[in-house]
Scaffold this active site. Structure first.
Site, mmCIF file in Angstrom:
data_model
loop_
_atom_site.group_PDB
_atom_site.id
_atom_site.type_symbol
_atom_site.label_atom_id
_atom_site.label_comp_id
_atom_site.label_asym_id
_atom_site.label_seq_id
_atom_site.Cartn_x
_atom_site.Cartn_y
_atom_site.Cartn_z
ATOM 1 C CB CYS A 9 -0.893 0.057 1.295
ATOM 2 S SG CYS A 9 -1.893 -1.581 1.629
ATOM 3 C CG HIS B 154 -2.269 4.292 4.844
ATOM 4 N ND1 HIS B 154 -1.822 4.219 3.365
ATOM 5 C CD2 HIS B 154 -2.613 3.173 5.241
ATOM 6 C CE1 HIS B 154 -1.977 3.073 3.175
ATOM 7 N NE2 HIS B 154 -2.383 2.364 4.272
ATOM 8 C CG HIS C 69 -6.313 0.511 0.500
ATOM 9 N ND1 HIS C 69 -5.271 1.015 -0.258
ATOM 10 C CD2 HIS C 69 -5.841 0.156 1.540
ATOM 11 C CE1 HIS C 69 -4.178 0.764 0.173
ATOM 12 N NE2 HIS C 69 -4.416 0.167 1.270
#
Length: 636
Positions: free
Chosen positions: A159, A290, A340
């Site tokens: 990520c 995030h 995401h």
């Protein structure tokens, strides 16, 4: 001045193509949300089938792999814009840094299934070349004649991949290693990955609500984003979308999937980015968070943000009222809008922050509900006009990797980091592992080691052998870069076999983290407290040399004083069969691992070997860690 200026970009998200992919609403508007119930994930049996898919039509001819198409779409937009603002760019020295979490996973799923069903060699061969992590990277570059660019790397950093890619691009420009950098990331939705996040209880049952009470996780998304970067003093008149003025990276070194709940690791990455730019936190008006909307991540990130923006009391005589402090930055949780997007997340979120800076609009948060007092953040319900000079982009990833970028709307005044020599201090090689000896060397219980995959055990064994040479204290605080040939493909096959046999709801939760190519770096970081930058790389079968070059870059640029390089190959049956089905069929793959320690200090009387920062990476030579062994032999 040496900010890295974004002069062109391309993007795809569930919100659309180009600027629509990261559009900031006009003042007074709420945040658009593209997350919805996903019928494909529902048919696979997932209980929480919410996701955000990019448009079916991407503006490029569709191919066999969705991830490749997404990356091609973003690249196509970027290169078209480059032709307008920087004609002749193909004649310049180009660097390419692109990141992903799952690469060619969609094709790999088909390859695993066909292999299990006993498909003939011809059918398997048609899938094999696209089933690697690096296949979309190379196929997309080949579509634009960029596949042989000497300075290119593929970051397999989950990520945080594209945030790290942009940071690495900044370092290349600082060192004058190239004139132009193409940086970013991509990922497509796959049942393989969605099932893993659901079994880890990281996905939402309805909508993503970062920093709110009752939040229950994220929804996955897909997308791609690529930016073209040049040094500010070499723009040649090209307009600037945003400046990348600072970069920082760190590792929690605590847990392979759970974040450091204190936020200390992420805070260190953010502080490093601010220091790199020479920019005070008080001038940052926006944090691109995030924000996965999981209970632990948001609380951790909130603590990191609070620590970064804790202002000292004004000095006497400053004219400021006693106890005055700058207002907290607006927090933008973009994942609540587009899902995401894994390897694309950092780049897409950076572009959204850039759009906010350009428009002087503080973006709204899509989440609703009462703020969690354990995870406070300044969230806006609707977009607000605000003067914004800078934004801090924060990213975190499996393996405890953290990365941060400082983005500015005006020149920061930073100077380029002076590159320093990098030296090889020690190397160690292993050809296998013994659980008992490894448990004794690392202090990790044998039963936990037994639950790791073979690749992680090999990497740990190699780093343990390195620690025997230099002492464990010499490793503590270093960073780590892992290099791969075929990465975790055998582990992935085992994981996916259970998915096919029992259904997506019943995948193995302990095995899913090991399917991330970054897991080996994370496990080694935990065992030896490697708290510097960490990630994995692999643009081809010579990924071990890629890791050496990337690690040396971070030492040269003072992002770390010491870096560990680890390359490992478990040479399992799937890896061997895949090689046998491709043009690499006559190249050997072997079980084993190599670990190196790089450092800036040359040692007593300069006895250590210096590492060439521009060492060539040969993806057509020895496979995996064998490439690193050949390099050691040739430079011994």
């Amino acid at each position: 001045m040496s900010d890295a200026c974004v002069i062109a970009s391309g993007a795809v998200s569930a919100l659309g193509l180009g600027p629509l992919a990261y559009r900031v609403p006009d003042a007074g508007e709420p945040a658009p949300v593209a997350i919805a119930r996903d019928e494909e994930l529902a048919r696979a049996g997932l209980v929480r089938p919410f996701a955000a898919r990019a448009p079916a039509a991407l503006g490029v001819a569709p191919g066999a792999d969705r991830a490749t198409d997404l990356l091609k779409a973003a690249l196509s937009q970027t290169l078209a814009a480059l032709e307008r603002v920087r004609p002749g760019w193909r004649g310049e020295r180009i660097g390419i840094a692109l990141g992903t979490s799952s690469g060619g996973m969609l094709t790999a799923e088909r390859f695993f299934a066909a292999r299990a069903e006993g498909a003939d060699a011809g059918s398997l061969a048609a899938l094999a070349s696209g089933a690697t992590y690096f296949a979309p990277f190379n196929d997309a570059l080949a579509a634009f004649g960029l596949e042989r660019t000497p300075l290119r790397t593929h970051l397999l950093a989950a990520c945080a991949a594209s945030t790290l890619a942009i940071g690495l691009g900044l370092r290349w420009l600082d060192r004058d290693a190239c004139d132009l950098v193409l940086a970013g990331g991509y990922d497509a939705l796959s049942t393989f990955v969605a099932a893993g996040f659901e079994v880890l209880r990281a996905t939402t049952a309805s909508s993503s609500r970062p920093f709110r009470l009752g939040r229950d996780g994220m929804a996955l998304g897909e997308g791609a984003a690529v930016v073209a970067l040049v040094r500010d003093d070499r723009r040649r008149g090209a307009p600037v979308m945003v400046r990348v003025a600072g970069f920082g990276a760190s590792t929690d070194a605590l847990h392979i999937t759970a974040p450091d709940r204190t936020g200390a690791g992420l805070m260190r990455a953010g502080a490093a980015a601010l220091a790199d730019a020479g920019w005070p936190a008080s001038r940052v008006g926006l944090v691109s968070a995030h924000a996965t909307a999981t209970p632990y991540n948001d609380a951790m990130e909130s603590r990191a943000i609070a620590a970064l923006f804790a202002a000292p009391r004004p000095a006497e005589g400053s004219g400021a009222p006693p106890g005055a402090a700058p207002p907290p930055p607006v927090v933008h949780p973009f994942k609540a809008q587009i899902g995401h997007t894994l390897g694309a997340a950092g780049a897409l979120e950076s572009l959204a922050a850039a759009a906010a800076l350009a428009a002087s609009i503080a973006p709204p948060a899509a989440s609703e509900g009462e703020l969690d007092p354990d995870a406070p953040a300044l969230l806006l319900e609707r977009a607000e006009p605000r003067p914004l000079e800078a934004a801090l982009k924060l990213s975190a990833a499996f393996g405890g990797a953290n990365a941060a970028l400082l983005l500015t709307s005006c020149a920061s005044g930073r100077g380029p980091r002076r590159a320093r020599p990098v030296h090889l201090r020690a190397a160690a090689r292993v050809t296998g592992f013994d659980l008992g000896r490894l448990a004794e060397a690392t202090g990790i219980p044998r039963d936990r080691l037994a639950r790791l995959d073979a690749l992680c055990r090999l990497g740990l064994t190699a780093v343990a052998a390195l620690a025997d040479v230099v002492g464990g204290g010499a490793l503590r605080g270093a960073g780590i870069v892992a290099g791969h040939a075929l990465a975790t493909i055998d582990t992935n096959d085992v994981y996916d076999a259970r998915r096919r046999a029992r259904g997506a709801r019943f995948v193995e939760p302990r095995l899913f983290p090991a399917t991330s190519p970054n897991a080996i770096a994370g496990e080694c970081a935990i065992a030896y407290q490697l708290t510097g930058p960490s990630f994995a790389v692999g643009a081809g079968l010579g990924g071990a040399l890629e890791a050496l070059r990337a690690a040396a870059e971070l030492v040269a640029s003072s992002d770390a004083d010491r870096m560990v390089v680890v390359a490992a190959d478990d040479a399992g049956p799937v890896a061997r069969e895949l090689l046998g089905l491709t043009v690499a069929q006559h190249r050997a793959v072997a079980c084993g691992a190599v670990a190196l320690l790089l450092q800036a200090d040359p040692g007593d009387a300069g006895r250590l070997r210096e590492v060439d920062l521009d060492l060539p990476v040969d993806h057509d030579g020895p496979v995996g860690h064998l490439a690193l062994l050949r390099w050691l032999d040739e430079h011994g």
